[in-house]
Write a protein that holds these residues in place. Sequence first.
Motif, PDB file in Angstrom:
ATOM      1  N   GLY A 124      40.353  20.358  56.615  1.00  0.00           N
ATOM      2  CA  GLY A 124      41.657  20.568  57.447  1.00  0.00           C
ATOM      3  C   GLY A 124      41.862  21.902  58.005  1.00  0.00           C
ATOM      4  N   ALA A 125      42.158  22.297  58.963  1.00  0.00           N
ATOM      5  CA  ALA A 125      42.412  23.608  59.469  1.00  0.00           C
ATOM      6  C   ALA A 125      44.136  23.742  59.475  1.00  0.00           C
ATOM      7  CB  ALA A 125      42.125  24.144  60.849  1.00  0.00           C
ATOM      8  N   GLY A 126      44.809  24.746  59.016  1.00  0.00           N
ATOM      9  CA  GLY A 126      46.135  24.691  58.678  1.00  0.00           C
ATOM     10  C   GLY A 126      46.826  24.731  59.885  1.00  0.00           C
ATOM     11  N   ASP A 127      48.057  24.221  59.873  1.00  0.00           N
ATOM     12  CA  ASP A 127      48.902  24.423  60.919  1.00  0.00           C
ATOM     13  C   ASP A 127      49.654  25.745  61.093  1.00  0.00           C
ATOM     14  OD1 ASP A 127      51.454  21.885  61.972  1.00  0.00           O
ATOM     15  OD2 ASP A 127      49.721  22.804  63.124  1.00  0.00           O
ATOM     16  N   GLY A 128      49.761  26.229  62.360  1.00  0.00           N
ATOM     17  CA  GLY A 128      50.439  27.559  62.489  1.00  0.00           C
ATOM     18  C   GLY A 128      49.521  28.741  62.273  1.00  0.00           C
ATOM     19  N   GLY A 129      50.075  29.789  61.635  1.00  0.00           N
ATOM     20  CA  GLY A 129      49.495  31.046  61.673  1.00  0.00           C
ATOM     21  C   GLY A 129      47.976  31.132  60.638  1.00  0.00           C
ATOM     22  N   SER A 130      47.907  29.999  59.820  1.00  0.00           N
ATOM     23  CA  SER A 130      46.893  30.001  58.777  1.00  0.00           C
ATOM     24  C   SER A 130      45.754  29.035  59.555  1.00  0.00           C
ATOM     25  CB  SER A 130      47.118  29.317  57.586  1.00  0.00           C
ATOM     26  OG  SER A 130      47.834  28.247  57.483  1.00  0.00           O
ATOM     27  N   ASN A 131      45.574  28.858  60.937  1.00  0.00           N
ATOM     28  CA  ASN A 131      44.600  27.800  61.244  1.00  0.00           C
ATOM     29  C   ASN A 131      43.109  28.078  61.360  1.00  0.00           C
ATOM     30  OD1 ASN A 131      44.774  29.762  63.223  1.00  0.00           O
ATOM     31  ND2 ASN A 131      45.297  28.332  65.043  1.00  0.00           N
TER      32      ASN A 131
ATOM     33  N   LEU B 277      39.879  26.883  56.298  1.00  0.00           N
ATOM     34  CA  LEU B 277      39.503  25.429  56.066  1.00  0.00           C
ATOM     35  C   LEU B 277      40.035  25.117  54.566  1.00  0.00           C
ATOM     36  CD1 LEU B 277      36.243  25.207  58.073  1.00  0.00           C
ATOM     37  CD2 LEU B 277      38.650  24.293  58.705  1.00  0.00           C
ATOM     38  N   THR B 278      40.489  23.985  54.451  1.00  0.00           N
ATOM     39  CA  THR B 278      40.860  23.359  52.970  1.00  0.00           C
ATOM     40  C   THR B 278      39.878  22.015  52.981  1.00  0.00           C
ATOM     41  OG1 THR B 278      43.206  24.031  53.054  1.00  0.00           O
ATOM     42  CG2 THR B 278      42.438  22.111  51.355  1.00  0.00           C
ATOM     43  N   PHE B 279      39.095  22.054  51.933  1.00  0.00           N
ATOM     44  CA  PHE B 279      37.973  20.954  52.151  1.00  0.00           C
ATOM     45  C   PHE B 279      38.512  20.061  50.874  1.00  0.00           C
ATOM     46  CE2 PHE B 279      34.207  22.302  54.544  1.00  0.00           C
ATOM     47  CZ  PHE B 279      34.443  23.542  54.717  1.00  0.00           C
ATOM     48  N   GLY B 280      37.996  18.774  51.318  1.00  0.00           N
ATOM     49  CA  GLY B 280      38.031  17.701  50.108  1.00  0.00           C
ATOM     50  C   GLY B 280      36.708  18.003  49.105  1.00  0.00           C
ATOM     51  N   LYS B 281      36.751  17.205  48.246  1.00  0.00           N
ATOM     52  CA  LYS B 281      35.455  17.205  47.304  1.00  0.00           C
ATOM     53  C   LYS B 281      34.518  16.700  47.588  1.00  0.00           C
ATOM     54  CE  LYS B 281      38.255  17.821  42.843  1.00  0.00           C
ATOM     55  NZ  LYS B 281      38.700  17.130  41.613  1.00  0.00           N
ATOM     56  N   GLY B 282      34.604  15.911  48.681  1.00  0.00           N
ATOM     57  CA  GLY B 282      33.248  15.303  49.376  1.00  0.00           C
ATOM     58  C   GLY B 282      32.910  13.790  48.993  1.00  0.00           C
ATOM     59  N   THR B 283      32.168  13.281  49.742  1.00  0.00           N
ATOM     60  CA  THR B 283      31.787  11.721  49.255  1.00  0.00           C
ATOM     61  C   THR B 283      30.369  11.915  49.555  1.00  0.00           C
ATOM     62  OG1 THR B 283      33.688  10.615  50.372  1.00  0.00           O
ATOM     63  CG2 THR B 283      31.403   9.511  50.060  1.00  0.00           C
ATOM     64  N   LEU B 284      29.486  11.762  48.351  1.00  0.00           N
ATOM     65  CA  LEU B 284      28.108  11.601  48.341  1.00  0.00           C
ATOM     66  C   LEU B 284      27.771  10.354  48.449  1.00  0.00           C
ATOM     67  CD1 LEU B 284      25.846  13.408  47.474  1.00  0.00           C
ATOM     68  CD2 LEU B 284      26.093  12.536  45.159  1.00  0.00           C
TER      69      LEU B 284
END
Lengths: 111, 113
Positions: free
Chosen positions: B91-98, B101-108
């Motif tokens: 996910g890309a942050g909302d506002g000034g921090s777009n 990217l904040t990643f999930g841990k993933g699905t293997l």
Amino acid sequence: GAGVSQSPRYKVAKRGQDVALRCDPISGHVSLFWYQQALGQGPEFLTYFQNEAQLDKSGLPSDRFFAERPEGSVSTLKIQRTQQEDSAVYLCASSPRTEAFFGQGTRLTVV
Amino acid sequence: TQLLEQSPQFLSIQEGENLTVYCNSSSVFSSLQWYRQEPGEGPVLLVTVVTGGEVKKLKRLTFQFGDARKDSSLHITAAQPGDTGLYLCAGAGDGGSNYKLTFGKGTLLTVNP
């Protein structure tokens, strides 16, 4: 090449050694990012450059980590006095706007 | 701190089966991206979704962004062995921090022939 290039692909360092990881972004991409990916985890943000300016370094784990992009193209991530917990894959990404294009990463193992 | 939870963490299925991977957060994102990562490689972007409720299709892959822009799903129809890999949502942050990217841990995902 057309993609983001990172070198070396693999690096083994003795604890306490300094290392330098290189990233060649896609030509013309203004934004450059460094991420750290531990085994079994998703990448975690380290730092962000817009051209040569480092606009966000909030993700750097400690003051042993230092990144630069002096001419707004190639970037180097330097880790001083490496520790075992620094072992991870270091990913570089470049972006023209919002979509990130990643390199293959450098796998750092500290022994 | 924005967090993305992905589920399931591991998925092993037979060729031809359908599957859905989920990505959830309590935070609002300006956009959400899905990546696929193979061993020894960097993540490769599959799709970006921006608008709440948006649905995008990429061949057998269907991506949906939640109405509130806090969650997303990836559905694969008739999975093939070539779909095997680590699927990451970011996910890309909302506002000034777009830019961040904040990643999930993933699905293997493993698709067995």
